[in-house]
Design a protein around this motif. Structure first.
Motif, PDB file in Angstrom:
ATOM      1  N   THR A 157       0.843  -1.189   0.000  1.00 25.77           N
ATOM      2  CA  THR A 157       0.000   0.000   0.000  1.00 25.77           C
ATOM      3  C   THR A 157       0.882   1.244   0.000  1.00 25.77           C
ATOM      4  O   THR A 157       1.850   1.312   0.768  1.00 25.77           O
ATOM      5  N   ALA A 158       0.538   2.198  -0.846  1.00 26.93           N
ATOM      6  CA  ALA A 158       1.276   3.465  -0.881  1.00 26.93           C
ATOM      7  C   ALA A 158       0.931   4.259   0.377  1.00 26.93           C
ATOM      8  O   ALA A 158      -0.219   4.606   0.598  1.00 26.93           O
ATOM      9  N   THR A 159       1.933   4.542   1.210  1.00 26.33           N
ATOM     10  CA  THR A 159       1.700   5.311   2.427  1.00 26.33           C
ATOM     11  C   THR A 159       1.851   6.807   2.171  1.00 26.33           C
ATOM     12  O   THR A 159       1.422   7.619   2.976  1.00 26.33           O
ATOM     13  N   THR A 160       2.482   7.153   1.054  1.00 26.65           N
ATOM     14  CA  THR A 160       2.540   8.526   0.570  1.00 26.65           C
ATOM     15  C   THR A 160       2.242   8.469  -0.925  1.00 26.65           C
ATOM     16  O   THR A 160       2.326   7.407  -1.532  1.00 26.65           O
ATOM     17  N   ALA A 161       1.914   9.593  -1.500  1.00 24.51           N
ATOM     18  CA  ALA A 161       1.714   9.635  -2.950  1.00 24.51           C
ATOM     19  C   ALA A 161       3.063   9.379  -3.630  1.00 24.51           C
ATOM     20  O   ALA A 161       4.090   9.890  -3.192  1.00 24.51           O
ATOM     21  N   GLY A 180       8.164   7.883  -3.410  1.00 25.00           N
ATOM     22  CA  GLY A 180       7.379   7.944  -2.184  1.00 25.00           C
ATOM     23  C   GLY A 180       7.701   6.761  -1.295  1.00 25.00           C
ATOM     24  O   GLY A 180       8.765   6.160  -1.396  1.00 25.00           O
ATOM     25  N   THR A 181       6.736   6.410  -0.439  1.00 25.11           N
ATOM     26  CA  THR A 181       6.911   5.327   0.522  1.00 25.11           C
ATOM     27  C   THR A 181       5.785   4.319   0.375  1.00 25.11           C
ATOM     28  O   THR A 181       4.631   4.690   0.160  1.00 25.11           O
ATOM     29  N   GLU A 216      -1.841   8.248  -2.510  1.00 23.72           N
ATOM     30  CA  GLU A 216      -1.697   7.652  -1.181  1.00 23.72           C
ATOM     31  C   GLU A 216      -2.864   6.701  -0.924  1.00 23.72           C
ATOM     32  O   GLU A 216      -4.008   6.993  -1.274  1.00 23.72           O
ATOM     33  N   GLY A 217      -2.574   5.546  -0.349  1.00 25.47           N
ATOM     34  CA  GLY A 217      -3.603   4.569  -0.015  1.00 25.47           C
ATOM     35  C   GLY A 217      -3.893   3.553  -1.106  1.00 25.47           C
ATOM     36  O   GLY A 217      -4.606   2.582  -0.879  1.00 25.47           O
TER      37      GLY A 217
END
Length: 76
Positions: free
Chosen positions: A27-31, A36-37, A56-57
């Motif tokens: 899951t993308a925790t940042t855009a 990103g992360t 994100e998300g």
């Protein structure tokens, strides 16, 4: 019987290391624009999107591992 088990293990998909991460879902925790992360299990990884921006998300798939950075794409 033992030979059968050894062959089965050697033919299976790697479960650890860089090879084991390919195809993993996260899951993308940042855009990701494009950096990103990403959260993979209980770990946070630096990531680069290989196919446009990812919000994100969003769910992502690991395409490649470059050192400690994951190359990901948005899961369809």
């Amino acid at each position: 019987g033992l030979l059968y088990l050894v062959r089965k293990v050697l033919r299976g998909k790697p479960r650890t290391g860089a090879e084991g991460l390919k195809g993993a879902k996260g899951t993308a925790t940042t855009a990701l624009t494009p950096k990103g992360t990403v959260s993979l299990g209980s770990e946070l990884w630096r990531a680069v999107s290989v196919a446009g921006d990812i919000p994100e998300g969003a769910e992502v798939l690991v395409v490649e591992v470059d050192g400690l950075t994951l190359k990901v794409k948005k899961k369809n």
